[in-house]
Design a protein around this motif. Structure first.
Motif, PDB file in Angstrom:
ATOM      1  N   LEU A   1     -62.011 -75.732  75.493  1.00  0.00           N
ATOM      2  CA  LEU A   1     -61.792 -75.632  76.940  1.00  0.00           C
ATOM      3  C   LEU A   1     -61.293 -74.251  77.368  1.00  0.00           C
ATOM      4  N   SER A   2     -61.169 -73.337  76.432  1.00  0.00           N
ATOM      5  CA  SER A   2     -60.587 -72.036  76.761  1.00  0.00           C
ATOM      6  C   SER A   2     -61.588 -71.138  77.475  1.00  0.00           C
ATOM      7  N   PRO A   3     -61.100 -70.191  78.279  1.00  0.00           N
ATOM      8  CA  PRO A   3     -62.000 -69.213  78.913  1.00  0.00           C
ATOM      9  C   PRO A   3     -62.749 -68.373  77.884  1.00  0.00           C
ATOM     10  N   MET A   4     -62.106 -68.101  76.756  1.00  0.00           N
ATOM     11  CA  MET A   4     -62.772 -67.307  75.730  1.00  0.00           C
ATOM     12  C   MET A   4     -63.998 -68.019  75.194  1.00  0.00           C
ATOM     13  N   PHE A   5     -63.884 -69.322  74.968  1.00  0.00           N
ATOM     14  CA  PHE A   5     -65.027 -70.097  74.471  1.00  0.00           C
ATOM     15  C   PHE A   5     -66.091 -70.252  75.545  1.00  0.00           C
ATOM     16  N   ALA A   6     -65.665 -70.353  76.794  1.00  0.00           N
ATOM     17  CA  ALA A   6     -66.628 -70.556  77.885  1.00  0.00           C
ATOM     18  C   ALA A   6     -67.471 -69.316  78.149  1.00  0.00           C
ATOM     19  N   ASP A   7     -66.976 -68.145  77.770  1.00  0.00           N
ATOM     20  CA  ASP A   7     -67.716 -66.907  78.000  1.00  0.00           C
ATOM     21  C   ASP A   7     -68.899 -66.848  77.039  1.00  0.00           C
ATOM     22  N   GLU A   8     -70.117 -66.911  77.580  1.00  0.00           N
ATOM     23  CA  GLU A   8     -71.309 -66.944  76.732  1.00  0.00           C
ATOM     24  C   GLU A   8     -71.525 -65.650  75.965  1.00  0.00           C
ATOM     25  N   GLU A   9     -70.878 -64.573  76.391  1.00  0.00           N
ATOM     26  CA  GLU A   9     -71.005 -63.326  75.641  1.00  0.00           C
ATOM     27  C   GLU A   9     -70.295 -63.392  74.288  1.00  0.00           C
ATOM     28  N   ASN A  10     -69.362 -64.336  74.166  1.00  0.00           N
ATOM     29  CA  ASN A  10     -68.622 -64.470  72.913  1.00  0.00           C
ATOM     30  C   ASN A  10     -69.373 -65.393  71.953  1.00  0.00           C
ATOM     31  N   GLY A  11     -70.612 -65.087  71.706  1.00  0.00           N
ATOM     32  CA  GLY A  11     -71.444 -65.944  70.869  1.00  0.00           C
ATOM     33  C   GLY A  11     -70.915 -66.079  69.453  1.00  0.00           C
ATOM     34  N   LEU A  12     -70.424 -64.999  68.876  1.00  0.00           N
ATOM     35  CA  LEU A  12     -69.898 -65.064  67.520  1.00  0.00           C
ATOM     36  C   LEU A  12     -68.691 -65.985  67.452  1.00  0.00           C
ATOM     37  N   PHE A  13     -67.806 -65.889  68.436  1.00  0.00           N
ATOM     38  CA  PHE A  13     -66.626 -66.749  68.448  1.00  0.00           C
ATOM     39  C   PHE A  13     -67.025 -68.215  68.543  1.00  0.00           C
ATOM     40  N   ARG A  14     -68.002 -68.508  69.362  1.00  0.00           N
ATOM     41  CA  ARG A  14     -68.456 -69.894  69.509  1.00  0.00           C
ATOM     42  C   ARG A  14     -69.058 -70.407  68.210  1.00  0.00           C
ATOM     43  N   ASP A  15     -69.826 -69.559  67.532  1.00  0.00           N
ATOM     44  CA  ASP A  15     -70.417 -69.971  66.256  1.00  0.00           C
ATOM     45  C   ASP A  15     -69.345 -70.179  65.189  1.00  0.00           C
ATOM     46  N   LEU A  16     -68.329 -69.301  65.184  1.00  0.00           N
ATOM     47  CA  LEU A  16     -67.228 -69.467  64.239  1.00  0.00           C
ATOM     48  C   LEU A  16     -66.487 -70.777  64.499  1.00  0.00           C
ATOM     49  N   PHE A  17     -66.319 -71.118  65.770  1.00  0.00           N
ATOM     50  CA  PHE A  17     -65.658 -72.362  66.120  1.00  0.00           C
ATOM     51  C   PHE A  17     -66.448 -73.563  65.604  1.00  0.00           C
ATOM     52  N   GLN A  18     -67.767 -73.520  65.718  1.00  0.00           N
ATOM     53  CA  GLN A  18     -68.585 -74.632  65.230  1.00  0.00           C
ATOM     54  C   GLN A  18     -68.416 -74.820  63.723  1.00  0.00           C
ATOM     55  N   LEU A  19     -68.274 -73.721  63.000  1.00  0.00           N
ATOM     56  CA  LEU A  19     -68.047 -73.827  61.561  1.00  0.00           C
ATOM     57  C   LEU A  19     -66.679 -74.440  61.278  1.00  0.00           C
ATOM     58  N   LEU A  20     -65.664 -74.025  62.042  1.00  0.00           N
ATOM     59  CA  LEU A  20     -64.339 -74.625  61.890  1.00  0.00           C
ATOM     60  C   LEU A  20     -64.384 -76.115  62.211  1.00  0.00           C
ATOM     61  N   GLU A  21     -65.104 -76.465  63.258  1.00  0.00           N
ATOM     62  CA  GLU A  21     -65.233 -77.871  63.646  1.00  0.00           C
ATOM     63  C   GLU A  21     -65.902 -78.680  62.543  1.00  0.00           C
ATOM     64  N   HIS A  22     -66.920 -78.089  61.907  1.00  0.00           N
ATOM     65  CA  HIS A  22     -67.611 -78.775  60.811  1.00  0.00           C
ATOM     66  C   HIS A  22     -66.638 -79.130  59.697  1.00  0.00           C
ATOM     67  N   PHE A  23     -65.813 -78.181  59.271  1.00  0.00           N
ATOM     68  CA  PHE A  23     -64.905 -78.453  58.156  1.00  0.00           C
ATOM     69  C   PHE A  23     -63.741 -79.344  58.578  1.00  0.00           C
ATOM     70  N   THR A  24     -63.312 -79.230  59.828  1.00  0.00           N
ATOM     71  CA  THR A  24     -62.214 -80.083  60.283  1.00  0.00           C
ATOM     72  C   THR A  24     -62.599 -81.549  60.237  1.00  0.00           C
ATOM     73  N   HIS A  25     -63.838 -81.853  60.601  1.00  0.00           N
ATOM     74  CA  HIS A  25     -64.297 -83.244  60.625  1.00  0.00           C
ATOM     75  C   HIS A  25     -65.056 -83.636  59.364  1.00  0.00           C
ATOM     76  N   PHE A  26     -64.967 -82.822  58.299  1.00  0.00           N
ATOM     77  CA  PHE A  26     -65.744 -83.118  57.100  1.00  0.00           C
ATOM     78  C   PHE A  26     -65.264 -84.434  56.480  1.00  0.00           C
ATOM     79  N   PRO A  27     -66.187 -85.300  56.049  1.00  0.00           N
ATOM     80  CA  PRO A  27     -65.799 -86.633  55.532  1.00  0.00           C
ATOM     81  C   PRO A  27     -65.220 -86.569  54.121  1.00  0.00           C
TER      82      PRO A  27
END
Length: 1439
Positions: free
Chosen positions: A300-326
């Motif tokens: 929900l952060s402004p940093m994530f909402a900024d589409e120019e921050n594509g690398l940050f968004r991709d890094l977040f998806q990787l973090l999300e993957h490991f956080t929810h890993f079964p």
């Protein structure tokens, strides 16, 4: 690592500009030159003044650190090139760390951290420099940690410090580092959970946590004030960083602050991902992140909402993957789909219960809804939670165990936040398996140019990447396989992208659409008309896409040169080809609004891409293409070839759906077909194998599982820890005699068997003492005095040795068993013993120490000790596999049990064929031979009939005639009343053995001798029928494929293949029911982790477990690693890490071979510093070849300084294609000199460090030597990387670089280069460059201790010189070469004199040595027009 400088350029995620910018401003190859490191740089002057020229440890002066180093770096905004200069000037190892003390300033600490970051970015060892002062390192590390949470430090500096911490967590194998980082993620960090209830819920899931929590509390209470402060810091460090991270997400004011914060947050997300992706750090970190609702805060952060921050968004998806890993965080147990769903359903049920009991009026429908409805994010939000007001929503979150109160923060805690936090807990998510199941394996123009991939294109270490890493540990086997799939796919697509762009660039498209013309040619691409769709199969039940889509492509091959035409005709079934739609570059740019937004493919004109698999290659008339008959006449020129292809059915369905919507049909625009070389184009079956393994939950063997994942006791997989260890091993011919046995087992008492009172000869059976509770390591008592020193008690093992008489195998010389003649060293014997035992054996073999001999003997021992077991041999290259296989063939192993899979079998230098079909033919041929022997036996008995007509009749003959006759005869032999003469006279096979060496029975024999001969003869007869019994199935099976599969599954006991073949054919082999018990891997350090694991799983698990009993891995992690093309995947993702190296990093026990028998001792000294215990076998000191000096050379090795030639040193005509004309000319002149002295050409190899230099040397050789019978050509010109595993008597090595070291700073590559020569090594390079390298210092100190001008000796010829290596050169016989021109003139004069002598009748012109040697295949095949197409004037014209 980031550059601290900021470019101030706004980021964009579009195309090539995004790829260029996303990795930072510094160029990837900004390496300091020799001139910069000499006098041209301010830092170089400071270094010379304060530490480079110091004779003793310099004292660190604060004013130097602050004013001359730190302030100067601040002026250039800490630009990476400046940091790299300081690293090259050895700031850390020569100045900062030797003089480090308790009074060190913050600037010293920060500079040390910066130097560590630079070394990591350059792939250089860093932590080992701190080993000299462990106490000071702890103090230094603590100070760095305190500065990471110090708000007074600038954001750019804290970003650097986070990078330092990331490097520390990735280096847990280092004891110093591990001690510091382990304290940062203790159980005490759960103190930061929002409530006592949250902690209790965590402890309820895993009971031992409660005990650990209490122990941590007691430790805190018992500490003094200093220790308590330290413990408080440790438990709050990560929590403080997390709160600061959240603030940065929401609080960025100025443009500069935004840029700094995004760089910091990207690195911090990388750190969190690393912590979440390894079990020891995940255990409590995951609970803390979930407690803070961190994923929700980021999303929900402004940093994530900024589409120019594509690398940050991709890094977040990787973090999300490991956080929810079964996976269960505490035990590491992977969750099955059922367990994962049950846990999710329990959360939904809890929500229903709480909702109904607390908000019955509003959430009554929620309580009655099914889980599918509640688990859907949108339905839950709109139909149920929307009914609650803000206060009720917060109350519901609290009741669900979520944090609702935060410390003072910029985090926006509104309705949207709490709604998202609750949805994040209860929504249903697809697992990683469901995600990977539907991923396409074949690229399109969109997947090939995804922004994420492009961001990796120009990686230079300045920014993190959103790709998984391969490090020390994995969460589960599924996690390892998922990471491997993602990285292998990305690496494969990178190679495809480069190859396709190269072809498009070469064919030079012009025009648009149907008007597109091609102005160039490429041997890998052909213009085509659009493919014709000839068959679309109906979908299978439950699927939407067609079963198959078949198309036809017509290739115009009329103008292709014959070699290129044959390449196209040799496409095999299953090969992937690429169908491209291309157009002119200018037109593509205009249609898309300029080139700035285009990716690299679009800029070249690549518009669309589709892939297809080859089904069949047809000739002009539509008939299947067959191998042409070998005749002296050239075949008629073909006009066309037709390719029948299978298109990607899923992609075809998507394309047709778009056509139905009125969009353009992609297939109508295709106008170019591209192929790739076979060895580079096998990605699809390998990806399919990895995906199938990921989806199958296949485990590693149970005894290896935890060690493989990196979470078990390192030595738990060694045989000494396993309950099924062997207590007795028959070593057969491993030991040559009793003395060899004693010498091979130093420190152990050898006791002969009670029946033998003294020494006796082989074979030896060694009985090992029973293990003493070694399967469970005993924890030392914690209740001991602090000053008590534990002393390891020596273990004295008495080994009982017995022997036996080997059975007589028959009277013919061919019946005699072949025996080992190698006198194995103690280390080799230890490796052979461990490899024969069950469990994991890792053999580290420095150059020339006999790794292959060890592996061969292990195979022989397993073959004879365990006749029911099967062994799989795997190597990285066909060359290494064939070397191993040829040694196996020479052992006492029945060739019918050997099988070699893959295309490398053709290169085997053996008489017999060991391929599947070759083995089948061999079986049938041997069957005919043995059937003829049956006919001879029938004649022996006078049995009428055709008993040798088939295996069936032979078996009948054996039952009716042979066995009854032998049984009756043997009963008589067993009788004591039966005399020796009667044994001889009544022998039933006299006539049959009449052709055996006579006399069959010795004169005046003892009864035992006669009986032994009789038994040997019958064993020979038994072997005939045993062989025919094995041949019989091949008589019954008529289909060649069935015969080959039967051979693999039932008959072969030693099966060899490359790791690539195993990866490609994994499913096919497993489906056949293939079974094996032992796995032996050669070149294990050169095989990627995933290609190492796949051979573990070439069989179907039995009862949920792989039945592997032994794994033996031979390799050398100090030489070259697996070859990975993309720098990002090689360095950042660590894809070049082999399992071999990772296990060594984890501390798994290894056996180091310690006696080399390849090189002269003097040459071995050049690389002995890499292997401190490496000694020399007696052969390299006593054999005449090693005692004689190299004729015509003063030294057996020499570094020769090559100055600029014609004003130039290194040259780079195209990127990464480095050449050095001076060194090329020098290398060829040196080769010519050696040939004039009579050195055989096949004993000389020329090596170089770059492919561009290899091509240049070949050109010079072709020009100066190829047509001259005085010289000929050397054995080969190779790159150093390709020559690993090879050797030659004399090596000429060209190092190429003159400005900066580049990748030559990698000591692994230098180790390979220095260890290839047996007798002579002559290195060409720039002395001033290499003497300044800290990493290479140990080798170059030795090299540069000798003169750097080539020293020759006159009046010596090869084969006629008696000078020894230690003998001084006679005065007046030495000639020193001043440079390449001097050597060239010297060789010219020698050649002239030689020719004049020949003309004067002194001898005939010598014939150039033409010993056939396999040559390295060129990676770069030229695409000159004359090499691809036939000129118009040579075309046949139809009348």
């Amino acid at each position: 690592m980031e550059d601290i400088e900021s470019t101030g350029t706004p980021r964009t995620e579009n195309g090539a500009s995004a790829a260029a910018h996303a990795t930072g401003a510094s160029p990837p190859r900004a390496r300091p030159t020799v001139a910069v490191l000499d006098d041209e740089n301010t830092f170089a002057q400071v270094a010379k003044k304060h530490w480079l020229n110091a004779t003793k440890t310099p004292k660190v002066r604060p004013e130097v650190v602050k004013q001359e180093l730190w302030d100067e770096l601040e002026k250039v905004e800490f630009a990476y090139p400046s940091l790299l200069v300081l690293e090259n000037l050895q700031l850390l190892e020569r100045y900062l760390w030797p003089g480090f003390g308790e009074d060190a300033s913050n600037y010293e600490h920060l500079l040390l951290a910066l130097m560590v970051n630079v070394k990591r970015r350059e792939g250089l060892p860093s932590w080992e420099h701190f080993a000299s002062k462990p106490a000071e390192f702890s103090s230094f590390f603590r100070r760095i940690l305190s500065m990471t949470v110090d708000p007074s430090q600038p954001t750019k500096i804290r970003t650097q410090l986070i990078s330092f911490v990331i490097g520390a967590f990735q280096s847990a194998e280092n004891g110093l580092v591990r001690k510091e980082i382990a304290a940062l993620v203790p159980i005490s960090i759960v103190h930061n959970l929002h409530s006592e209830e949250a902690r209790e819920q965590l402890f309820e899931k895993y009971a031992p946590l409660k005990k650990a929590w209490r122990a941590a509390a007691r430790r805190y209470d018992a500490g003094d004030d200093e220790q308590k402060a330290r413990l408080r810091f440790e438990r709050s460090w990560l929590y403080t960083l997390l709160l600061d991270f959240i603030d940065r997400l929401y609080n960025s004011t100025s443009r500069q602050a935004i840029a700094d914060n995004i760089a910091y947050c990207e690195r911090f997300v990388e750190l969190l991902t690393d912590l979440q992706s390894q079990l020891p750090t995940r255990r409590f970190v995951n609970a803390l992140l979930k407690d803070l609702n961190l994923l929700t805060a980021v999303r929900l952060s402004p940093m994530f909402a900024d589409e120019e921050n594509g690398l940050f968004r991709d890094l977040f998806q990787l973090l999300e993957h490991f956080t929810h890993f079964p996976v269960e965080d505490q035990t590491g147990k992977p969750q099955s789909k059922l367990e994962y769903d049950q846990e999710h359903y329990a959360t939904l049920a809890k929500l229903q219960r709480i909702g109904y009991s607390t908000f019955q009026d509003k959430l009554q429908q929620l309580a009655l809804a099914h889980h599918g409805n509640i688990g859907n994010r949108e339905e839950l939000k709109k139909e149920h939670l929307a009914l609650l007001n803000d206060q009720e929503l917060v109350q519901l979150c609290s009741l669900m165990g979520l944090r609702t109160v935060y410390p003072q923060s910029f985090l926006v805690q509104d309705r949207a936040f709490f709604m998202e936090a609750l949805l994040d807990v209860v929504e249903e998510r697809p697992t990683y398996k469901e995600g990977i199941r539907n991923l396409p394996l074949l690229p399109t123009e969109k997947t090939l140019y995804e922004t994420t991939f492009l961001r990796n294109e120009n990686y230079n270490g300045s920014r993190p990447l959103a790709i998984p890493k391969l490090n020390l540990q994995y969460l589960t086997m599924g996690d390892f396989l998922w990471r491997s799939f993602v990285l292998y796919k990305a690496e494969s697509f990178y190679g495809i992208r480069k190859d396709l762009e190269d072809v498009v660039k070469r064919v030079q498209p012009r025009g648009v659409g149907i008007n597109t013309k091609f102005g160039g040619v490429s041997r890998m691409g052909l213009p085509i008309a659009k493919p014709a769709i000839i068959d679309v199969g109906p979908p299978r039940v439950g699927e939407e896409h067609p079963d198959h889509v078949r198309s036809e492509v017509i290739l115009n091959v009329s103008r292709l040169q014959p070699p290129v035409q044959r390449e196209w005709e040799s496409l095999r079934v299953g090969d992937v080809v690429y169908l491209l739609a291309v157009e002119g570059q200018e037109d593509a740019s205009m249609r898309n609004g300029g080139s700035a937004e285009l990716n690299s493919g679009q800029q070249l004109g690549l518009r669309e891409l589709r892939c297809a698999e080859v089904v069949q290659v047809l000739d002009d008339n539509g008939r299947p293409l067959r191998e042409p008959a070998r005749t002296d006449m050239p075949p008629p020129r073909a006009r066309q070839r037709r390719l029948i292809l299978n298109l990607d059915a899923v992609q075809y369905k998507a394309d047709m759906d778009r056509v139905a919507q009125g969009k353009i049909n992609v297939y109508d625009r295709i106008n170019l077909i591209v192929r790739r070389r076979g060895r580079e184009n096998n990605f699809r079956p390998i990806l399919d194998s990895i995906r199938r393994l990921t989806l199958s939950d296949i485990p590693a063997p149970s005894w290896l599982q935890e060690v493989f994942l990196g979470i078990g006791i390192p030595d738990s997989a060694s045989y000494k820890r396993l309950p099924n260890r062997l207590h007795s091993i028959d070593f057969r011919d491993t030991f040559l005699d009793w003395q060899h046995l004693i010498e091979s087992l130093p420190g152990q008492a050898i006791e002969p068997h009670e029946d033998a009172q003294s020494a006796f000869g082989p074979p030896y059976i060694i009985n090992f003492p029973a293990a003493k509770n070694e399967s469970v390591p005993v924890r030392p008592s914690k209740k001991r005095r602090r000053d008590q020193v534990e002393v390891a008690q020596p273990v004295h093992e008495a080994l009982h040795v017995s022997t036996y008489k080997p059975p007589n195998t028959g009277p013919y010389p061919a019946d005699a068993p072949r025996v080992n003649r190698v006198a194995f060293t103690p280390a080799q014997i230890e490796a052979i013993t461990s490899g024969t035992q069950p469990g994991l054996t890792i053999v580290v073999g420095p150059p020339g120490t006999g790794k292959t001999d060890v592996a061969t003997q292990i195979i022989s021992n397993l073959y004879h000790n365990f006749p029911d077991q099967r062994t799989l041999l795997v190597a990285h290259s066909n060359q290494a596999l064939n070397q191993l296989f040829q040694k196996i063939v020479a052992l006492d192993i029945d060739e019918r049990h050997l099988l070699r899979l893959g295309h490398g079998e053709e290169e085997l230098e053996t008489e017999a064929s060991y391929s599947k079909h070759g083995r089948v033919e061999s079986f049938l041929e041997r069957g005919q031979y043995y059937l003829a022997e049956v006919d001879r036996l029938a004649a022996n008995f006078g049995a009428p009939g055709s008993h040798g007509s088939s295996c069936e009749t032979a078996d009948y003959f054996n039952l009716v005639y042979v066995k009854p006759a032998w049984t009756q005869y043997w009963d008589n032999v067993q009788s004591p009343d039966f005399s020796v003469d009667q044994i001889v006279d009544t022998f039933p096979f006299k006539q049959y053995f009449a052709n055996a060496p006579q006399p069959l029975f010795p004169a005046n024999p003892e009864r035992e001798q006669i009986v032994d001969v009789v038994e040997g003869c019958y064993r020979h007869v038994e072997k005939i029928f045993a062989e025919l019994e094995d041949v019989r199935p091949f008589e019954i099976l008529r289909n060649p494929r069935d015969r080959a599969n039967y051979l693999l599954v039932k008959e072969a006991r030693i099966i060899a293949m490359t790791s690539t073949h195993a990866a490609m054919r994994r499913q096919e082999i497993a489906n056949l029911g293939f079974h094996y018990d032992n796995l032996i891997m050669e070149e294990a350090a050169q095989i990627t982790e995933i290609e190492t694991f796949i051979p573990f799983a070439l069989q179907t698990p039995q009862n949920g477990e792989l039945p592997l009993q032994r794994i033996v891995m031979c390799g050398d992690h100090l030489q070259n690693s697996p070859v990975i093309q993309n720098l990002a995947f090689r360095q950042y993702a660590n894809l070049e890490q082999s399992l071999f190296k990772r296990l060594i990093r984890l501390g798994v026990p290894t056996i180091m071979l310690d006696q080399q028998g390849r090189s002269r001792p003097s040459i071995a000294e050049l690389y002995r510093w890499r292997y401190p215990n490496l000694g020399n076998l007696p052969t390299v000191q006593t054999l005449p070849d090693f005692q004689r000096a190299n004729p015509g050379f003063k030294f057996d090795y020499q570094f020769i300084n090559v100055p600029d030639y014609k004003g130039k040193g290194e040259n780079e005509p195209t990127p990464h294609f480095l050449q050095n004309l001076g060194e090329a000319e020098y290398a060829v002149a040196l080769f010519q000199y050696m040939r004039l002295l009579g050195y055989p050409a096949h004993k000389i190899s020329i090596l170089t460090t770059y492919a561009g230099q290899k091509a240049l040397i070949k050109d010079v050789l072709d020009h100066r030597c190829k047509g001259n019978r005085l010289f000929g050509l050397p054995r080969g010109v190779w790159t150093v990387d390709k020559f690993q595993g090879e050797q030659n008597d004399y090596i000429i090595l060209s190092l190429v670089r003159t400005r900066s070291l580049g990748y030559l700073r990698d000591v692994r590559r230098l180790t390979v280069a220095l260890s290839r020569a047996r007798l002579g090594l002559y290195i060409l390079g720039r002395a001033a460059l290499f003497e300044s390298s800290y990493e290479l210092k140990s080798a170059f100190d030795i090299l540069l201790s000798r003169p750097t001008k080539l020293a020759l000796v006159t009046n010596e010829m090869y084969g006629a010189s008696a000078r020894t290596v230690h003998q001084e050169v006679d005065e007046g016989n030495e000639a020193v070469m001043e440079g390449v021109e001097h050597l060239g003139q010297y060789v010219y004069e020698m050649t002239k004199a030689k020719m004049e002598a020949l003309k004067a009748g002194a001898g005939a012109t010598p014939v150039a040595d033409a010993t056939p040697v396999p040559e390295e295949v060129d990676d770069e095949v030229p695409d000159r027009e004359e090499d691809v197409v036939v000129p118009d004037e040579n075309m046949e014209v139809d009348e």
